[in-house]
Design a protein around this motif. Structure first.
Motif, PDB file in Angstrom:
ATOM      1  N   VAL A  17     -23.558  -9.824 -21.469  1.00  0.00           N
ATOM      2  CA  VAL A  17     -23.950  -8.858 -20.450  1.00  0.00           C
ATOM      3  C   VAL A  17     -24.186  -7.500 -21.089  1.00  0.00           C
ATOM      4  O   VAL A  17     -25.080  -6.765 -20.683  1.00  0.00           O
ATOM      5  CB  VAL A  17     -22.872  -8.763 -19.341  1.00  0.00           C
ATOM      6  N   LEU A  18     -23.411  -7.169 -22.106  1.00  0.00           N
ATOM      7  CA  LEU A  18     -23.524  -5.902 -22.828  1.00  0.00           C
ATOM      8  C   LEU A  18     -23.637  -6.164 -24.325  1.00  0.00           C
ATOM      9  O   LEU A  18     -23.091  -7.149 -24.823  1.00  0.00           O
ATOM     10  CB  LEU A  18     -22.277  -5.029 -22.619  1.00  0.00           C
ATOM     11  N   ALA A  19     -24.306  -5.258 -25.015  1.00  0.00           N
ATOM     12  CA  ALA A  19     -24.229  -5.177 -26.477  1.00  0.00           C
ATOM     13  C   ALA A  19     -23.613  -3.810 -26.764  1.00  0.00           C
ATOM     14  O   ALA A  19     -24.007  -2.800 -26.163  1.00  0.00           O
ATOM     15  CB  ALA A  19     -25.608  -5.297 -27.111  1.00  0.00           C
ATOM     16  N   LEU A  20     -22.633  -3.793 -27.644  1.00  0.00           N
ATOM     17  CA  LEU A  20     -21.897  -2.564 -27.922  1.00  0.00           C
ATOM     18  C   LEU A  20     -22.219  -2.020 -29.297  1.00  0.00           C
ATOM     19  O   LEU A  20     -22.561  -2.770 -30.220  1.00  0.00           O
ATOM     20  CB  LEU A  20     -20.390  -2.837 -27.826  1.00  0.00           C
ATOM     21  N   GLU A  21     -22.078  -0.708 -29.438  1.00  0.00           N
ATOM     22  CA  GLU A  21     -22.150  -0.073 -30.747  1.00  0.00           C
ATOM     23  C   GLU A  21     -20.939  -0.545 -31.554  1.00  0.00           C
ATOM     24  O   GLU A  21     -19.950  -1.031 -30.983  1.00  0.00           O
ATOM     25  CB  GLU A  21     -22.108   1.452 -30.602  1.00  0.00           C
ATOM     26  N   PRO A  22     -20.969  -0.385 -32.883  1.00  0.00           N
ATOM     27  CA  PRO A  22     -19.832  -0.822 -33.699  1.00  0.00           C
ATOM     28  C   PRO A  22     -18.487  -0.201 -33.289  1.00  0.00           C
ATOM     29  O   PRO A  22     -17.445  -0.811 -33.500  1.00  0.00           O
ATOM     30  CB  PRO A  22     -20.219  -0.395 -35.117  1.00  0.00           C
ATOM     31  N   ASP A  23     -18.519   0.979 -32.675  1.00  0.00           N
ATOM     32  CA  ASP A  23     -17.259   1.609 -32.253  1.00  0.00           C
ATOM     33  C   ASP A  23     -16.604   0.890 -31.077  1.00  0.00           C
ATOM     34  O   ASP A  23     -15.441   1.151 -30.756  1.00  0.00           O
ATOM     35  CB  ASP A  23     -17.458   3.090 -31.929  1.00  0.00           C
ATOM     36  N   GLY A  24     -17.336  -0.026 -30.411  1.00  0.00           N
ATOM     37  CA  GLY A  24     -16.798  -0.769 -29.283  1.00  0.00           C
ATOM     38  C   GLY A  24     -16.649   0.047 -28.014  1.00  0.00           C
ATOM     39  O   GLY A  24     -16.257  -0.473 -26.978  1.00  0.00           O
ATOM     40  N   ARG A  25     -16.967   1.329 -28.069  1.00  0.00           N
ATOM     41  CA  ARG A  25     -16.835   2.228 -26.914  1.00  0.00           C
ATOM     42  C   ARG A  25     -18.177   2.565 -26.284  1.00  0.00           C
ATOM     43  O   ARG A  25     -18.227   2.944 -25.126  1.00  0.00           O
ATOM     44  CB  ARG A  25     -16.184   3.551 -27.338  1.00  0.00           C
ATOM     45  N   SER A  26     -19.226   2.494 -27.052  1.00  0.00           N
ATOM     46  CA  SER A  26     -20.545   2.936 -26.591  1.00  0.00           C
ATOM     47  C   SER A  26     -21.433   1.727 -26.327  1.00  0.00           C
ATOM     48  O   SER A  26     -21.495   0.794 -27.135  1.00  0.00           O
ATOM     49  CB  SER A  26     -21.206   3.823 -27.647  1.00  0.00           C
TER      50      SER A  26
END
Length: 146
Positions: free
Chosen positions: A50-59
């Protein structure tokens, strides 16, 4: 899990309202939870594609069809500029919003600017072709580079 649904809906509503990705704090406030629970929901939503996240896992990098970062695929509707992840998603933005939009992109082969009006019944007639080197069934194998 109910928190995951609430987080997903809040993320998509934020994109629809603003054209921008929300922060975990925005979502936590919206769903009446804490940031830790929102980030845990982000991870589960990533597993569900449903989502793809930036490497930080927050964005949020992607909440298809919306892009959390500027791309060449701009979509304008009711005075808001949205970014799509790819040409396919650029058509998905007006469909997700349930309203007309203007798509601006470019041809990857020629570099020619592309401008397409998309109404409630779909895009205007044109002779463009949409070509994918990777079959849709494999897009999520590496969604960022597909």
């Amino acid at each position: 899990m109910e928190i995951d649904l609430r987080v997903k809906l809040a993320v998509y509503r934020h994109f629809a309202r603003t054209g921008q990705r929300p922060t975990p704090e925005d979502i936590a406030e919206r769903v009446g939870s804490d940031v830790g629970r929102v980030l845990a929901a982000y991870r589960r939503l990533r597993e569900l594609r449903v989502l793809a996240l930036e490497p930080d896992g927050r964005s949020i990098l992607m909440a298809p069809p919306f892009s959390g970062v500027p791309t060449q695929h701009g979509v304008e509707s009711e005075g808001i500029t949205y970014f799509a992840n790819c040409a396919w998603d650029a058509l998905g933005v007006p469909a997700a919003l349930h309203r007309p939009a203007t798509v601006r992109s470019r041809c990857e082969q020629s570099g020619e600017p592309l401008h397409l009006e998309v109404g409630l019944d779909g895009p205007e007639a044109c002779d463009w072709l949409f070509h994918c080197l990777v079959p849709a069934a494999h897009w999520w194998d590496d969604i960022v580079h597909t």
